[in-house]
Design a protein around this motif. Sequence first.
Motif, PDB file in Angstrom:
ATOM      1  N   GLU A   1       9.569   2.954 -11.831  1.00  0.00           N
ATOM      2  CA  GLU A   1      10.893   2.794 -11.225  1.00  0.00           C
ATOM      3  C   GLU A   1      11.436   1.387 -11.440  1.00  0.00           C
ATOM      4  O   GLU A   1      12.635   1.199 -11.711  1.00  0.00           O
ATOM      5  CB  GLU A   1      10.810   3.141  -9.731  1.00  0.00           C
ATOM      6  CG  GLU A   1      10.628   4.630  -9.493  1.00  0.00           C
ATOM      7  CD  GLU A   1      10.023   4.978  -8.134  1.00  0.00           C
ATOM      8  OE1 GLU A   1       9.778   6.172  -7.886  1.00  0.00           O
ATOM      9  OE2 GLU A   1       9.792   4.048  -7.329  1.00  0.00           O
TER      10      GLU A   1
ATOM     11  N   LYS B   1       9.447  -8.554  -6.324  1.00  0.00           N
ATOM     12  CA  LYS B   1       8.644  -7.334  -6.329  1.00  0.00           C
ATOM     13  C   LYS B   1       8.555  -6.756  -7.745  1.00  0.00           C
ATOM     14  O   LYS B   1       7.475  -6.359  -8.210  1.00  0.00           O
ATOM     15  CB  LYS B   1       9.240  -6.302  -5.371  1.00  0.00           C
ATOM     16  CG  LYS B   1       8.444  -5.012  -5.291  1.00  0.00           C
ATOM     17  CD  LYS B   1       8.934  -4.108  -4.170  1.00  0.00           C
ATOM     18  CE  LYS B   1      10.251  -3.474  -4.511  1.00  0.00           C
ATOM     19  NZ  LYS B   1      10.635  -2.441  -3.530  1.00  0.00           N
ATOM     20  N   GLU B   2       9.674  -6.728  -8.455  1.00  0.00           N
ATOM     21  CA  GLU B   2       9.676  -6.177  -9.811  1.00  0.00           C
ATOM     22  C   GLU B   2       8.925  -7.087 -10.789  1.00  0.00           C
ATOM     23  O   GLU B   2       8.319  -6.593 -11.745  1.00  0.00           O
ATOM     24  CB  GLU B   2      11.114  -5.939 -10.268  1.00  0.00           C
ATOM     25  CG  GLU B   2      11.770  -4.796  -9.502  1.00  0.00           C
ATOM     26  CD  GLU B   2      13.215  -4.538  -9.876  1.00  0.00           C
ATOM     27  OE1 GLU B   2      13.681  -3.407  -9.652  1.00  0.00           O
ATOM     28  OE2 GLU B   2      13.884  -5.463 -10.378  1.00  0.00           O
TER      29      GLU B   2
ATOM     30  N   ARG C   1       5.866   3.340  -8.849  1.00  0.00           N
ATOM     31  CA  ARG C   1       6.653   2.152  -8.483  1.00  0.00           C
ATOM     32  C   ARG C   1       6.900   1.278  -9.712  1.00  0.00           C
ATOM     33  O   ARG C   1       7.990   0.714  -9.878  1.00  0.00           O
ATOM     34  CB  ARG C   1       5.924   1.353  -7.408  1.00  0.00           C
ATOM     35  CG  ARG C   1       5.742   2.106  -6.100  1.00  0.00           C
ATOM     36  CD  ARG C   1       5.500   1.172  -4.933  1.00  0.00           C
ATOM     37  NE  ARG C   1       5.179   1.918  -3.724  1.00  0.00           N
ATOM     38  CZ  ARG C   1       6.072   2.526  -2.959  1.00  0.00           C
ATOM     39  NH1 ARG C   1       7.348   2.485  -3.293  1.00  0.00           N
ATOM     40  NH2 ARG C   1       5.692   3.174  -1.874  1.00  0.00           N
ATOM     41  N   LYS C   2       5.908   1.163 -10.572  1.00  0.00           N
ATOM     42  CA  LYS C   2       6.069   0.388 -11.785  1.00  0.00           C
ATOM     43  C   LYS C   2       7.099   1.032 -12.723  1.00  0.00           C
ATOM     44  O   LYS C   2       7.935   0.342 -13.322  1.00  0.00           O
ATOM     45  CB  LYS C   2       4.719   0.243 -12.504  1.00  0.00           C
ATOM     46  CG  LYS C   2       3.769  -0.774 -11.867  1.00  0.00           C
ATOM     47  CD  LYS C   2       2.402  -0.727 -12.511  1.00  0.00           C
ATOM     48  CE  LYS C   2       1.525  -1.878 -12.078  1.00  0.00           C
ATOM     49  NZ  LYS C   2       1.760  -3.106 -12.846  1.00  0.00           N
TER      50      LYS C   2
ATOM     51  N   GLU D   1       4.866  -2.592  -1.114  1.00  0.00           N
ATOM     52  CA  GLU D   1       6.072  -1.977  -0.553  1.00  0.00           C
ATOM     53  C   GLU D   1       6.243  -2.344   0.909  1.00  0.00           C
ATOM     54  O   GLU D   1       7.327  -2.708   1.350  1.00  0.00           O
ATOM     55  CB  GLU D   1       6.016  -0.458  -0.723  1.00  0.00           C
ATOM     56  CG  GLU D   1       7.373   0.220  -0.628  1.00  0.00           C
ATOM     57  CD  GLU D   1       8.332  -0.211  -1.733  1.00  0.00           C
ATOM     58  OE1 GLU D   1       9.558  -0.190  -1.476  1.00  0.00           O
ATOM     59  OE2 GLU D   1       7.872  -0.560  -2.826  1.00  0.00           O
TER      60      GLU D   1
ATOM     61  N   LEU E   1       5.334  -6.125 -10.286  1.00  0.00           N
ATOM     62  CA  LEU E   1       5.053  -4.793 -10.810  1.00  0.00           C
ATOM     63  C   LEU E   1       5.050  -4.750 -12.340  1.00  0.00           C
ATOM     64  O   LEU E   1       4.281  -3.999 -12.944  1.00  0.00           O
ATOM     65  CB  LEU E   1       6.082  -3.787 -10.277  1.00  0.00           C
ATOM     66  CG  LEU E   1       5.990  -3.453  -8.785  1.00  0.00           C
ATOM     67  CD1 LEU E   1       7.200  -2.638  -8.344  1.00  0.00           C
ATOM     68  CD2 LEU E   1       4.710  -2.689  -8.475  1.00  0.00           C
TER      69      LEU E   1
ATOM     70  N   ILE F   1       1.202   3.477  -7.321  1.00  0.00           N
ATOM     71  CA  ILE F   1       1.707   2.215  -7.859  1.00  0.00           C
ATOM     72  C   ILE F   1       2.289   2.439  -9.252  1.00  0.00           C
ATOM     73  O   ILE F   1       3.231   1.747  -9.672  1.00  0.00           O
ATOM     74  CB  ILE F   1       0.586   1.148  -7.887  1.00  0.00           C
ATOM     75  CG1 ILE F   1       1.160  -0.253  -8.160  1.00  0.00           C
ATOM     76  CG2 ILE F   1      -0.476   1.506  -8.912  1.00  0.00           C
ATOM     77  CD1 ILE F   1       1.953  -0.825  -7.049  1.00  0.00           C
TER      78      ILE F   1
ATOM     79  N   LYS G   1      13.734  -8.189  -4.178  1.00  0.00           N
ATOM     80  CA  LYS G   1      13.521  -7.113  -5.154  1.00  0.00           C
ATOM     81  C   LYS G   1      13.101  -7.674  -6.501  1.00  0.00           C
ATOM     82  O   LYS G   1      12.256  -7.095  -7.202  1.00  0.00           O
ATOM     83  CB  LYS G   1      14.792  -6.279  -5.306  1.00  0.00           C
ATOM     84  CG  LYS G   1      14.616  -5.059  -6.196  1.00  0.00           C
ATOM     85  CD  LYS G   1      15.892  -4.230  -6.259  1.00  0.00           C
ATOM     86  CE  LYS G   1      15.681  -3.005  -7.132  1.00  0.00           C
ATOM     87  NZ  LYS G   1      16.926  -2.215  -7.283  1.00  0.00           N
TER      88      LYS G   1
ATOM     89  N   TYR H   1       1.954   6.471  -2.051  1.00  0.00           N
ATOM     90  CA  TYR H   1       2.854   6.615  -3.196  1.00  0.00           C
ATOM     91  C   TYR H   1       2.273   5.816  -4.360  1.00  0.00           C
ATOM     92  O   TYR H   1       1.990   4.625  -4.220  1.00  0.00           O
ATOM     93  CB  TYR H   1       4.239   6.096  -2.835  1.00  0.00           C
ATOM     94  CG  TYR H   1       5.309   6.472  -3.835  1.00  0.00           C
ATOM     95  CD1 TYR H   1       5.755   7.784  -3.941  1.00  0.00           C
ATOM     96  CD2 TYR H   1       5.874   5.514  -4.671  1.00  0.00           C
ATOM     97  CE1 TYR H   1       6.733   8.136  -4.849  1.00  0.00           C
ATOM     98  CE2 TYR H   1       6.855   5.851  -5.586  1.00  0.00           C
ATOM     99  CZ  TYR H   1       7.281   7.166  -5.679  1.00  0.00           C
ATOM    100  OH  TYR H   1       8.252   7.507  -6.590  1.00  0.00           O
TER     101      TYR H   1
END
Length: 329
Positions: A16, A267-268, A13-14, A321, A271, A10, A264, A8
């Motif tokens: 999102e 993680k954000e 993901r960024k 992830e 990202l 990256i 989370k 998936y």
Amino acid sequence: MIEKERTYPIRLRKYEALMNRILPNHPKLPFIEQDYKAWRSGYKGELQTDYRLSFLPEKGFHIFRDLRLTDGEWHFQIDTLILTIRYILLIETKNHKGTLYFDKDSEQMIQTKDEKEKSFDHPLIQVKMQAWHLKRWLKQYKFDVPPIYHLVVVSNSSTIIKTNDRPLNKVIVKGDVLLNRVLEIDEFTQSVIFTEKDVRRLSKLLIKKHTPHYPDVLKPYSLTHDDLQKGVQCPSCSTFGMKRERWVWQCPLCGHKSKTAHHKSLKEFFLLINPSINNQSCREFCPGITFKTASDLLSSMHLTHTGSKKGRIYHMPPDIETFFHLAKK
């Protein structure tokens, strides 16, 4: 044989993370959502290509998905690369809807959709440039250069293809004829260039030299950190600003409690802000926590780190992830 899987992206993901963190009703949000949908559509098209190529014989075809290599100061990205002992095939996937007109004279692709026209770079030029870089790359690592073929696949079954250049019909194909076209190329090319040992060595090198791209999704929209919502987000009501009380996060709005709500947020941060984080930047992104709390939270994640004490820096895991999924357990 699948040598490198497609993961998936990256970039998605960024996007999102950005859509989750950007301030409500931000004027750039519609443009961000539009671009996200376009990138996501492209990824879905690549998955369609992967499915169609899954019917190739297991033996003799070494498939690399989403490969990004370095040629001097440049990087070049290949949607799909098929390596055999006789040739290399590069496949570029497009998932546009409507009617696509490939114009020989202007060397552009024109999409007509909902009675509106939009111009894109010609994908054939794009994939030819990939082949040019790949030839240079093979020579750099002392490999013989085999015939390098290329195809452009339009994966959307409802899309209409038009062109004023008839030879393009052989290299720009719909998804349902992709497999047959690959097999035609395979049957046509008979001269052996690589030994099986060469193929194994080249396969290992392609994977080793793959360099994932981590794009900055804030810069294209002229966004800064001030455009993002700060704080730990409640897993229950999605409100930002959970409070840390006795080793537990609690939402001041709905009262929900969580031990891992900060996962989370970290993680954000990785990202969107930086692939590394220290105590101060953690406290800035999650306001209201103390130096000790930030230190405890970061050290409890078992992230790779450099430095010590106040100078310690924690680094984003390669597979972000999977890392945060396992951290919840």
